[in-house]
Every structure is written in C-alpha cells, then in structure tokens.
Scaffold this motif. Sequence first.
Motif, mmCIF file in Angstrom:
data_model
loop_
_atom_site.group_PDB
_atom_site.id
_atom_site.type_symbol
_atom_site.label_atom_id
_atom_site.label_comp_id
_atom_site.label_asym_id
_atom_site.label_seq_id
_atom_site.Cartn_x
_atom_site.Cartn_y
_atom_site.Cartn_z
ATOM 1 N N GLU A 81 0.837 -1.193 0.000
ATOM 2 C CA GLU A 81 0.000 0.000 0.000
ATOM 3 C C GLU A 81 0.872 1.243 0.000
ATOM 4 O OE1 GLU A 81 -3.200 0.224 -0.199
ATOM 5 O OE2 GLU A 81 -3.822 -1.857 0.117
ATOM 6 N N PRO A 82 0.468 2.274 -0.738
ATOM 7 C CA PRO A 82 1.221 3.528 -0.674
ATOM 8 C C PRO A 82 1.090 4.159 0.706
ATOM 9 C CG PRO A 82 -0.813 3.841 -1.902
ATOM 10 C CD PRO A 82 -0.694 2.371 -1.635
ATOM 11 N N LEU A 83 2.079 4.921 1.078
ATOM 12 C CA LEU A 83 2.070 5.562 2.385
ATOM 13 C C LEU A 83 0.834 6.443 2.568
ATOM 14 C CD1 LEU A 83 3.588 6.041 5.026
ATOM 15 C CD2 LEU A 83 4.848 7.878 3.882
ATOM 16 N N SER A 84 0.333 6.994 1.466
ATOM 17 C CA SER A 84 -0.849 7.850 1.543
ATOM 18 C C SER A 84 -2.075 7.102 2.037
ATOM 19 C CB SER A 84 -1.133 8.476 0.170
ATOM 20 O OG SER A 84 -1.268 7.481 -0.823
ATOM 21 N N ARG A 85 -2.048 5.746 1.943
ATOM 22 C CA ARG A 85 -3.186 4.947 2.398
ATOM 23 C C ARG A 85 -2.818 4.039 3.569
ATOM 24 N NH1 ARG A 85 -5.982 1.610 -1.989
ATOM 25 N NH2 ARG A 85 -7.446 1.391 -0.273
ATOM 26 N N ALA A 86 -1.687 4.302 4.198
ATOM 27 C CA ALA A 86 -1.200 3.421 5.256
ATOM 28 C C ALA A 86 -2.151 3.386 6.446
ATOM 29 C CB ALA A 86 0.190 3.864 5.707
ATOM 30 N N VAL A 87 -2.668 4.548 6.846
ATOM 31 C CA VAL A 87 -3.563 4.590 8.003
ATOM 32 C C VAL A 87 -4.843 3.816 7.712
ATOM 33 C CG1 VAL A 87 -4.969 6.101 9.451
ATOM 34 C CG2 VAL A 87 -2.632 6.760 8.877
ATOM 35 N N GLU A 88 -5.389 4.015 6.515
ATOM 36 C CA GLU A 88 -6.592 3.295 6.102
ATOM 37 C C GLU A 88 -6.349 1.781 6.088
ATOM 38 O OE1 GLU A 88 -9.093 2.770 1.942
ATOM 39 O OE2 GLU A 88 -8.082 4.670 2.340
ATOM 40 N N ALA A 89 -5.170 1.362 5.596
ATOM 41 C CA ALA A 89 -4.840 -0.061 5.536
ATOM 42 C C ALA A 89 -4.693 -0.651 6.936
ATOM 43 C CB ALA A 89 -3.552 -0.266 4.746
ATOM 44 N N MET A 90 -4.105 0.119 7.857
ATOM 45 C CA MET A 90 -3.966 -0.355 9.239
ATOM 46 C C MET A 90 -5.326 -0.603 9.872
ATOM 47 S SD MET A 90 -0.899 1.893 10.941
ATOM 48 C CE MET A 90 0.799 1.756 10.387
ATOM 49 N N ARG A 91 -6.224 0.335 9.689
ATOM 50 C CA ARG A 91 -7.561 0.189 10.278
ATOM 51 C C ARG A 91 -8.290 -1.001 9.683
ATOM 52 N NH1 ARG A 91 -8.570 6.637 10.046
ATOM 53 N NH2 ARG A 91 -7.739 7.160 12.121
ATOM 54 N N ALA A 92 -8.100 -1.239 8.381
ATOM 55 C CA ALA A 92 -8.752 -2.382 7.737
ATOM 56 C C ALA A 92 -8.256 -3.701 8.307
ATOM 57 C CB ALA A 92 -8.504 -2.337 6.229
ATOM 58 N N GLY A 126 -7.383 -4.017 11.429
ATOM 59 C CA GLY A 126 -7.646 -4.014 12.861
ATOM 60 C C GLY A 126 -6.512 -3.457 13.698
ATOM 61 N N ILE A 127 -5.617 -2.703 13.088
ATOM 62 C CA ILE A 127 -4.489 -2.110 13.813
ATOM 63 C C ILE A 127 -4.796 -0.650 14.112
ATOM 64 C CG2 ILE A 127 -2.027 -1.547 13.731
ATOM 65 C CD1 ILE A 127 -1.691 -3.839 11.737
ATOM 66 N N ASP A 128 -4.695 -0.262 15.365
ATOM 67 C CA ASP A 128 -4.915 1.117 15.774
ATOM 68 C C ASP A 128 -3.712 1.957 15.328
ATOM 69 O OD1 ASP A 128 -5.401 3.538 16.939
ATOM 70 O OD2 ASP A 128 -5.469 2.802 19.008
ATOM 71 N N PRO A 129 -3.906 2.993 14.486
ATOM 72 C CA PRO A 129 -2.779 3.821 14.040
ATOM 73 C C PRO A 129 -2.033 4.496 15.185
ATOM 74 C CG PRO A 129 -4.702 4.216 12.665
ATOM 75 C CD PRO A 129 -5.166 3.369 13.813
ATOM 76 N N GLU A 130 -2.681 4.573 16.369
ATOM 77 C CA GLU A 130 -2.024 5.191 17.519
ATOM 78 C C GLU A 130 -1.383 4.158 18.440
ATOM 79 O OE1 GLU A 130 -1.711 8.458 17.794
ATOM 80 O OE2 GLU A 130 -2.802 8.642 15.901
ATOM 81 N N SER A 131 -1.450 2.886 18.078
ATOM 82 C CA SER A 131 -0.919 1.826 18.937
ATOM 83 C C SER A 131 0.607 1.838 18.937
ATOM 84 C CB SER A 131 -1.419 0.459 18.462
ATOM 85 O OG SER A 131 -0.872 0.151 17.183
ATOM 86 N N ALA A 132 1.173 1.132 19.928
ATOM 87 C CA ALA A 132 2.628 1.034 20.024
ATOM 88 C C ALA A 132 3.208 0.348 18.795
ATOM 89 C CB ALA A 132 3.008 0.272 21.298
ATOM 90 N N GLU A 133 2.477 -0.647 18.264
ATOM 91 C CA GLU A 133 2.927 -1.362 17.067
ATOM 92 C C GLU A 133 3.038 -0.423 15.871
ATOM 93 O OE1 GLU A 133 1.409 -5.037 14.151
ATOM 94 O OE2 GLU A 133 0.206 -4.397 15.875
ATOM 95 N N ALA A 134 2.006 0.416 15.710
ATOM 96 C CA ALA A 134 2.016 1.366 14.595
ATOM 97 C C ALA A 134 3.121 2.401 14.770
ATOM 98 C CB ALA A 134 0.656 2.049 14.486
ATOM 99 N N LYS A 135 3.317 2.865 15.990
ATOM 100 C CA LYS A 135 4.368 3.851 16.252
ATOM 101 C C LYS A 135 5.747 3.265 15.960
ATOM 102 C CE LYS A 135 1.851 7.295 17.974
ATOM 103 N NZ LYS A 135 1.809 8.635 17.352
ATOM 104 N N ALA A 136 5.947 1.992 16.346
ATOM 105 C CA ALA A 136 7.236 1.344 16.091
ATOM 106 C C ALA A 136 7.499 1.232 14.597
ATOM 107 C CB ALA A 136 7.263 -0.035 16.748
#
Length: 571
Positions: free
Chosen positions: A320-331, A333-343
């Motif tokens: 996925e392009p970075l422009s859609r990374a947040v949308e892909a994470m939510r799809a 089930g990954i919280d964009p604010e989670s420790a995993e996403a931050k790492a």
Amino acid sequence: AMRHRIAQALLLLLGCGIGECLVVHAPLARTATIRAGPFMSATEAPEEAAAIKFPAPLSGAEQLARAATFWSRAVPVMVSYMRVYAGLQLRERLLGQCLSNDECEVVWDEEHEKGAATLADAINDLKGFYVKTGQIIASRQDLFPSQYIDRLAGLTDLLDPMPTPLVRAVICQELLLEGESFEDVFVEFDNAPLGAASVAQVHRAVLSPRYGGGEVAVKVQRPAIEAKLMGDIAALKALAYQVRGVEAIPVDYFVVFSELEAQLADEFDFVKEALAMERIGDALATGPDGQPCTPPVATPRPVAGLVTRRVLVMDYFRGEPLSRAVEAMRARGIDPESAEAKAFGRKLLSALTRACGSTILGTGFFHADPHPGNIFVLDDGRIGLIDFGQVKQISRRERVTLARVMIALAERAAEMPTPDELANISRLAIELGVRLRPGSPVEGPAAVAIWLFDGSVSKLPGGFDTGELSPNSPVRVLQSFPQDLVLVGRSTVLIKGIAAKLGVRWSLADEWAPIARAVLQAKPTPAGTPRLRLLSILRMLGAWAREKVERAAFRLYAALRFRGMSSGNTA
C-alpha cells in the motif's frame, strides 16, 4: 496574523513550492483482472493500434487558452485576499477599529471558502499539472486553511485515467515486434490502472513465459502530454515571477518552479527513468565500504528489453502507498495510535532517512520526487520506493559542503549553538548558496540550515521560529536558495513531515552524520602514495565497464525495441 493569511493565499496559488513533496496519490479500486486472450491477432496488432485515435498535442492557441484560464481564476482570488487585508488595515489605522480574533476568523473563513471553491473548480477544469498542485495543498494540513483541505481532499490523479484501448494501443506501438501479438508479451493485463498520474498511468500485468513470466508493473505515458504539462508549469512560473520580492511570500518560488520545470522535462523519457532506477538501486545496495549491503528501501528494477521512451515494464510491488497506510492499518484491525504502529513509523522514518542520506550525500544522485504516493509499505514489511521519473545529480562540491553542514550541526554542544559554532554553520550555509535579504539577522543562514536539517529543536538562533509559515520563520528572510538544492529540500521536508505526524523529534543531521564523515574521508589518493593493487584497478574498471554496457544496452532497446531475446526464444 493578516500577513500570515496573505501568505497562505499566495502559497495556495503557487502550489506550495518546497513543500511539494507531500502529495497524496490514492490508487483506483481494482476491477477484475482480464486475460490478454484474443485481444488482437499477430497480424491485426498494428492495424488495431493505428485505429485508436491518439490525442493531438496542444496547439499554441490551446496552450494560451489554458494559461489564460488559470490566470483568470488565480488573479481574482489573489486580489480578493489583498482587498480584505487592505480593508482591515485601513479600518485599524484610519478609524482606530480593530476586529477581535473571533471576528477576524469569521472574515477570513468566508474568504477561504470562496477561494477554495474557485481553486477546486479551476483544478477540476484544467487537470494536468494543476491536479498535483491541488494534491499538495490537500496533504498539507499544517500549512493551509481547513476550507481548502476539505474542498481538495477528494482530488486524485485518477480523475482522468486513459481508456484501456488507448493504453493498449500505446503498448502495441511501443513494444510489439513485427508479427507479435499482445498476448505474446502479456498473459494477464489488469484493465483498471493501479494509479494514473499527470504524466503516465500504471497497470499490473503478468509476462508470458517467453519474457520470463512473473508479475510486473507497466507504466504507460499519456500521448501528447508533454506540451500540456510544460505549459502549466510555465504559467505557475509566470505567476511566481510577478510576486518575487513580496514580503508575504516566504520563498522565491520562481527559483522553485524553474527547478521543477527542468526536472519535469526529464519525466517524459522512460529510458532515462530506467537507468535512474538501476543506478539508485545499485547505490542503495552498496555500503560505504563499497561492499554489498541490505538496502534500506526496496526499489523495482526494469525488465531488460521492455523499456522505451513511452513504456516502462518493471518489477511489481505488492503493498500500500504511504498515503493509504492509516486506512490499511484500520482495515487490518491495527490502531494507528498503537505502540505497534508507532514502532513501524519509526522504522519507516529510519529507512527513508538512510535512503535519502546515502544517495544525496553518498553519490549525489537521488530520487527527487519523494511523496507518500511513491513510498510503499510492502506486504513483507519492507519499505518500497517507486517512480524514478524525477531524479537529481548534485556536484561533489555540494555534497562535501552538505556533509560538513551535517557534521557541524550534529557536533554542536547544545541545541542552541555557541557563537563559534553559529559562525561556522552560517559560513557553510552561505557556501551552499543561501542568501538572505538585506538587514536580516546574522544568525539567519545558520537558522535556515538548522530548520532544514534538524527537526529535533524547539527554537532557532536569531529569535526565529521553527514553523514554516510563522511570521518569524527563517524562510521569510531568504532572498534566494540554491536552485540545485531545491530538490534536496523536498526530501528533508518529507522526512520532517512524517516525523511531525509521528510526534517524533528527528534530526537528519544526527542520522546523516556517519554518512557525512564517510564522504569527507573518501578523498582522492594524493601523489606519492603507494599504487593501487592490480586487483582493485580491475574491479574499478569492471564496474565502470558494466555501467557503460548497461547504459548502451538501454539506449539500444529504446532505439531498436530490441528485447534481448535470443533467436531460439523467438522461435
């Protein structure tokens, strides 16, 4: 505050200049994959391609009409902002009446709403390079009013994708040998594009066994697009020239657009892009010691022989392009604010920083269009970098001076430099070509360098602020910025923007300092030193010869459409 509003308005019309790196590209939803099948027979291919009506280049009158349309939309918006600004100034000076902050917000909000509607309509009508301008604005929430962000948020480069028959006709015209059919090259070809930008659009395909098989991305240039886009950027240059020296404009955007114009001209030759792709890929896979290493980012490689000036077949990246990374994470089930996403965000930041540093400082030849649509989060966890249509080569002298700037910034004793450190950083910034307006604080050159290369600071020398559009930004005292380094600035602004979104204080100078030291240590061998070993000479000559052969091969492929297929394979 009012000057800040005027600056915003003019920046909107100038396409955001140095912040152009933060463009958002949203891929079109894919439709079902179609098989090449009986698209055309071997004998029908040339006639079928010829039957498609190719768009004609814009005539001189049509180019003038586009420029006139742009000016007729842009000038009234500028005049309206200036009128509001002048009215508020007169009201305060002549009548002694000053609106409250809330009242000022209402006035400016109304002005922004009108300007946003006008700009959105103009972009939808004109398309071309102006679509990219709209994307720039929509992606810079930190710089522009919400009215513009909301109006332009739906813009993508896919407003006007080429019809599939035209795409296939271009491919047939460029790639097919005599007596060859479309299915001889591709056994699968996706009807819907993965993305459609101003210059070209990209489709997923699968090569036939005779061409090596496997998934590929096929980049196809829009017919007759060159004159249209060059005319668009010429109009923006003309507007930028008219506002040179205006106090509310923080950067000389005429220089910015002149550099972008030069770079855009190279985007129309996919043979050059293929060579750039190979060169940067090799540089990223080579460590400072000259030995192979794991590249910080993955880059596609062109398929030898399937490259012409208007069609480029290359490796296909799943992700996925970075422009859609947040949308892909939510799809997922990954919280964009989670420790995993931050790492992962820190991993992304580190990879891009290393990639930019090793190419800008290491070789001086680097990717000049790094925006979220060109950065991919791959399914295997790697970071990918695509689209090498815009690249830049800077001189050894500029690389060495940049390296010295990085080391000077990284080695300062504290966030605020000492007088001696300040003088050294300012001297190096001036050596790079940074020039300030008369009467600017003496700390200005150093403040510009720190602003560009050290996002970890909370304040700058000379009383400057770190905000790009702050009335006290060091960018506001710039009289000129070296044109060759405009595109270096795009890379630094990209990385700073990602760090800001992650809430990470990130110093490019600290991260690039080891690369900078290696650059300064790689000095030419002085006279009188022992001669290089024969083996070292042979290795160097081998690398040189290999590069020359690869370049010659790609040029032959472009000129003769030779695919490197042996006569046995053809049979």
